[in-house]
Design a protein around this motif. Structure first.
Motif, PDB file in Angstrom:
ATOM      1  N   ALA A 178      41.631  41.130   5.712  1.00 18.20           N
ATOM      2  CA  ALA A 178      41.948  42.106   6.758  1.00 18.20           C
ATOM      3  C   ALA A 178      42.870  41.451   7.788  1.00 18.20           C
ATOM      4  N   THR A 179      43.882  42.201   8.234  1.00 14.38           N
ATOM      5  CA  THR A 179      44.846  41.661   9.192  1.00 14.38           C
ATOM      6  C   THR A 179      44.762  42.336  10.560  1.00 14.38           C
ATOM      7  N   ASP A 180      44.241  43.548  10.620  1.00 11.89           N
ATOM      8  CA  ASP A 180      44.168  44.247  11.897  1.00 11.89           C
ATOM      9  C   ASP A 180      43.143  45.362  11.785  1.00 11.89           C
ATOM     10  N   PHE A 214      40.411  52.229  11.662  1.00 16.05           N
ATOM     11  CA  PHE A 214      41.405  51.926  10.637  1.00 16.05           C
ATOM     12  C   PHE A 214      41.490  50.410  10.481  1.00 16.05           C
ATOM     13  N   VAL A 215      41.608  49.947   9.240  1.00 18.03           N
ATOM     14  CA  VAL A 215      41.694  48.514   8.938  1.00 18.03           C
ATOM     15  C   VAL A 215      42.838  48.303   7.965  1.00 18.03           C
ATOM     16  N   SER A 216      43.696  47.319   8.258  1.00 12.62           N
ATOM     17  CA  SER A 216      44.772  46.967   7.327  1.00 12.62           C
ATOM     18  C   SER A 216      44.401  45.687   6.603  1.00 12.62           C
ATOM     19  N   GLN A 217      44.829  45.607   5.358  1.00 15.52           N
ATOM     20  CA  GLN A 217      44.671  44.395   4.576  1.00 15.52           C
ATOM     21  C   GLN A 217      46.052  43.808   4.322  1.00 15.52           C
ATOM     22  N   ASP A 256      47.345  42.902   1.666  1.00 15.75           N
ATOM     23  CA  ASP A 256      47.954  43.398   0.427  1.00 15.75           C
ATOM     24  C   ASP A 256      48.605  44.779   0.560  1.00 15.75           C
ATOM     25  N   GLY A 257      48.669  45.334   1.775  1.00 19.03           N
ATOM     26  CA  GLY A 257      49.353  46.608   1.986  1.00 19.03           C
ATOM     27  C   GLY A 257      48.458  47.827   1.966  1.00 19.03           C
ATOM     28  N   LYS A 258      47.163  47.617   1.857  1.00 19.80           N
ATOM     29  CA  LYS A 258      46.232  48.738   1.841  1.00 19.80           C
ATOM     30  C   LYS A 258      45.666  48.983   3.233  1.00 19.80           C
ATOM     31  N   PHE A 259      45.500  50.279   3.551  1.00 22.35           N
ATOM     32  CA  PHE A 259      44.891  50.710   4.803  1.00 22.35           C
ATOM     33  C   PHE A 259      43.651  51.525   4.474  1.00 22.35           C
ATOM     34  N   PHE A 260      42.585  51.235   5.177  1.00 19.22           N
ATOM     35  CA  PHE A 260      41.330  51.946   5.005  1.00 19.22           C
ATOM     36  C   PHE A 260      40.912  52.542   6.342  1.00 19.22           C
TER      37      PHE A 260
END
Length: 168
Positions: free
Chosen positions: A39-41, A52-55, A57-61
């Motif tokens: 996770a980056t942010d 919202f969480v960014s990874q 690898d370009g995925k957002f959850f």
């Protein structure tokens, strides 16, 4: 001239707060279904309980933090859209998010491509379930890539978007 007062020797690796010791903290997992890789942010969509969480690898959850059993939902996968994405490093919501639904994302393409570092604006088109629509992308700024492109995004009190970046 007066002599300095001798100081006690500090010969241990124990450190405590001053003048009081640090307060004790305990970690408690409150969202056991929320697990992320690199996770980056993370940020709450303004005015909502959606986290919202960014990874990298370009995925957002996103998941509803008000519901402890809510599992994260994939809301955007930048790599699946055909973009050459090396990594996602950060995102922020626009101060007028309640009316415009804008999210600003920093991502990097391959390092050997000219101007492969991006800050782009995307739109959240739904909250049932949350969706970040890749077709709404509008590039705000690009600059040379090549690694070391860490980026922080934040809107200041003046309403301006501030972007910090690495040394590439």
């Amino acid at each position: 001239a007066t002599a300095a007062t001798p100081r006690p020797s500090w010969d241990s690796n124990h450190f405590s707060g001053s003048p009081h010791p640090p307060a004790p903290y305990a970690v408690e997992r409150i969202h056991p279904h929320a697990q992320f890789r690199e996770a980056t942010d993370a940020a709450f969509a303004p005015g909502t309980s959606w986290l919202f969480v960014s990874q990298q690898d370009g995925k957002f959850f996103a998941f509803d933090a008000a519901k402890s059993a809510d599992s994260p939902r994939l809301v955007l996968d930048l790599r699946a859209t055909g973009r050459a994405v090396d990594n996602v490093l950060g995102f922020t919501f626009h101060p007028g998010f309640a009316t415009n639904r804008f999210v600003f994302i920093n991502y990097n393409g391959p390092g050997n491509v000219t101007n492969s570092a991006y800050v782009s604006r995307f739109t959240v088109t739904s909250f049932d379930p949350p969706t970040l629509d890749p077709t709404t992308e509008r590039v705000v700024i690009r600059w040379p890539g090549g690694g070391h492109n860490g980026c922080g995004l934040v809107f200041g009190p003046d309403g301006m978007l501030y972007i910090s970046t690495g040394d590439a």
